[in-house]
Design an enzyme around this catalytic site. Structure first.
Site, PDB file in Angstrom:
ATOM      1  N   ASP A 289       2.414  14.143  13.133  1.00 26.10           N
ATOM      2  CA  ASP A 289       2.691  13.977  11.702  1.00 26.10           C
ATOM      3  C   ASP A 289       1.401  14.055  10.900  1.00 26.10           C
ATOM      4  O   ASP A 289       1.197  13.299   9.945  1.00 26.10           O
ATOM      5  CB  ASP A 289       3.411  12.660  11.436  1.00 26.10           C
ATOM      6  CG  ASP A 289       4.066  12.616  10.054  1.00 26.10           C
ATOM      7  OD1 ASP A 289       4.326  13.700   9.491  1.00 26.10           O
ATOM      8  OD2 ASP A 289       4.322  11.506   9.546  1.00 26.10           O
TER       9      ASP A 289
ATOM     10  N   ILE B 235       0.833  -1.201   0.000  1.00 27.75           N
ATOM     11  CA  ILE B 235       0.000   0.000   0.000  1.00 27.75           C
ATOM     12  C   ILE B 235       0.864   1.247   0.000  1.00 27.75           C
ATOM     13  O   ILE B 235       0.644   2.178  -0.771  1.00 27.75           O
ATOM     14  CB  ILE B 235      -0.950   0.021   1.213  1.00 27.75           C
ATOM     15  CG1 ILE B 235      -1.954  -1.132   1.140  1.00 27.75           C
ATOM     16  CG2 ILE B 235      -1.696   1.353   1.277  1.00 27.75           C
ATOM     17  CD1 ILE B 235      -2.879  -1.201   2.348  1.00 27.75           C
TER      18      ILE B 235
ATOM     19  N   GLY C  48       8.152   6.621   7.207  1.00 28.84           N
ATOM     20  CA  GLY C  48       9.407   6.680   7.918  1.00 28.84           C
ATOM     21  C   GLY C  48       9.605   5.537   8.892  1.00 28.84           C
ATOM     22  O   GLY C  48      10.729   5.109   9.137  1.00 28.84           O
TER      23      GLY C  48
ATOM     24  N   VAL D  60       3.416  -0.439   4.783  1.00 30.91           N
ATOM     25  CA  VAL D  60       2.023  -0.847   4.970  1.00 30.91           C
ATOM     26  C   VAL D  60       1.606  -1.743   3.806  1.00 30.91           C
ATOM     27  O   VAL D  60       1.809  -1.391   2.640  1.00 30.91           O
ATOM     28  CB  VAL D  60       1.087   0.376   5.067  1.00 30.91           C
ATOM     29  CG1 VAL D  60      -0.346  -0.078   5.337  1.00 30.91           C
ATOM     30  CG2 VAL D  60       1.557   1.318   6.169  1.00 30.91           C
TER      31      VAL D  60
ATOM     32  N   LYS E 251       1.027  -3.296   8.955  1.00 26.65           N
ATOM     33  CA  LYS E 251       2.206  -2.433   8.918  1.00 26.65           C
ATOM     34  C   LYS E 251       3.385  -3.155   9.548  1.00 26.65           C
ATOM     35  O   LYS E 251       3.298  -3.635  10.690  1.00 26.65           O
ATOM     36  CB  LYS E 251       1.930  -1.125   9.666  1.00 26.65           C
ATOM     37  CG  LYS E 251       3.086  -0.139   9.628  1.00 26.65           C
ATOM     38  CD  LYS E 251       2.680   1.183  10.263  1.00 26.65           C
ATOM     39  CE  LYS E 251       3.796   2.207  10.184  1.00 26.65           C
ATOM     40  NZ  LYS E 251       3.385   3.505  10.770  1.00 26.65           N
TER      41      LYS E 251
END
Length: 337
Positions: free
Chosen positions: A138, A17, A21, A25, A40
């Site tokens: 983030d 996907i 960082g 995924v 992930k």
């Protein structure tokens, strides 16, 4: 990791996907429950010391704990956490829909109503996580996904900060977790963060939705930190006519260099954005099929039933007038740009 790999005896890898960082995924299929999930895996840099690897592993574990302890419709549910052959993995709800940054690229500046509809949903998520002493750190367009029913999901707490004084900090001096596109000045300087750091990032997203442009841009990314610290943002009204002055004031306040000059909390941002939410529409319109992602839908048809896919309506014997009316409704209700 290859397509077809089986993780933990139940998660079959389908395809990649995206990369970030902290990890990679994958779309995987949970063979026990018969559903697709987002899996992930944590990146492991071979050049890291054992201490650094341990810190990254702990940060990855904290991501799972951070999201798992939160409960909000705008977050992806955590299903599982584990380790397979030395690779740590996190299994979460697979959210279908375009990222916000893709929608901005494809649509250009969004309508005031759409900007408010997306913005209040993000503010609601932030209010919930901040109340539990978590800061995302983030927040950016690629971490905001708009589902086909218009519900906004905020993803990727991989660099989340924990404000609990009893929690050991995981960020070493000089580190700047996050992405420059929506990074607050205090992050650039490596200073402590708090909920107002996420509000700055929300201001960046609102700015991009209203103007189609980032707050700061330069052909050299090395120039961005200095611009974030020193350069005032161009008022969005100069880039696009018709932005209400109160909305522009909110965006510029969110983008203040000094956190003390930003709104006090996400609830205040929600209240000020809610003024531009779309009006509720008739129940009949909620039952019409639609094909496009519509961020207004949670407000025009709150708690409305999920419409059947367009193709299903077309073959149900009820498609004639309903399908044509649905298309007309979408054309008539499409916000002006």
């Amino acid at each position: 990791m290859d397509t077809g790999t089986l993780i933990a005896g139940r998660y079959r890898i389908k395809h990649l996907i995206g990369r970030g960082g902290m990890g990679v995924v994958w779309l995987a299929h949970d063979e026990n429950l018969g559903r697709d999930v987002a899996l992930k895996t944590m990146n492991v840099d071979p050049g890291l010391t054992e201490e650094q690897r341990a810190r990254d592993a702990e940060r990855f574990r904290r991501e799972a704990q951070a999201v798992a302890r939160l409960d909000h419709a705008g977050l992806a549910t955590v299903y599982d956490l584990g380790e397979e052959n030395g690779t740590r993995f996190l299994v979460m709800q697979y959210v279908i829909g375009p990222p916000l940054d893709d929608r901005i690229v494809e649509e250009g500046p969004l309508s005031i109503e759409e900007t408010a509809s997306i913005g209040v949903q993000i503010a609601s998520v932030l209010g919930s996580v901040h109340a539990r002493d978590v800061v995302h750190r983030d927040l950016k367009g690629s971490n905001v996904v708009i589902r086909t029913d218009g519900v906004v999901k905020v993803l990727d707490f991989g660099v989340a900060a924990f404000l609990d004084p009893d929690t050991t900090g995981l960020t070493t001096t000089g580190e700047r977790p996050g992405s420059l596109e929506c990074m607050a000045p205090e992050q650039v300087q490596g200073k402590p963060v708090d909920p107002r750091t996420d509000l700055y990032a929300l201001g960046c997203l609102l700015y991009a939705m209203l103007t189609g442009e980032p707050v700061f841009t330069h052909e050299s990314e090395l120039m961005l930190p200095g611009m974030i610290l020193e350069q005032p943002p161009v008022p969005p009204g100069r880039l696009r006519a018709g932005i209400p002055s109160e909305l522009e004031d909110l965006v510029l306040q969110l983008l203040a260099k000094d956190p003390d000059e930003r709104p006090a909390h996400a609830g205040e941002v929600w209240r000020r954005l809610a003024v531009w939410l779309p009006e509720r529409r008739t129940p009949e319109q909620a039952l019409l099929p639609w094909a496009e992602v519509d961020p207004l839908r949670p407000f025009t048809h709150p708690m409305g039933p999920e419409a059947r896919p367009v193709r299903a309506w077309a073959t149900s014997g009820r498609s004639g007038r309903a399908g044509r009316t649905g298309a007309a409704s979408r054309r008539n209700s499409r916000p002006s740009r």
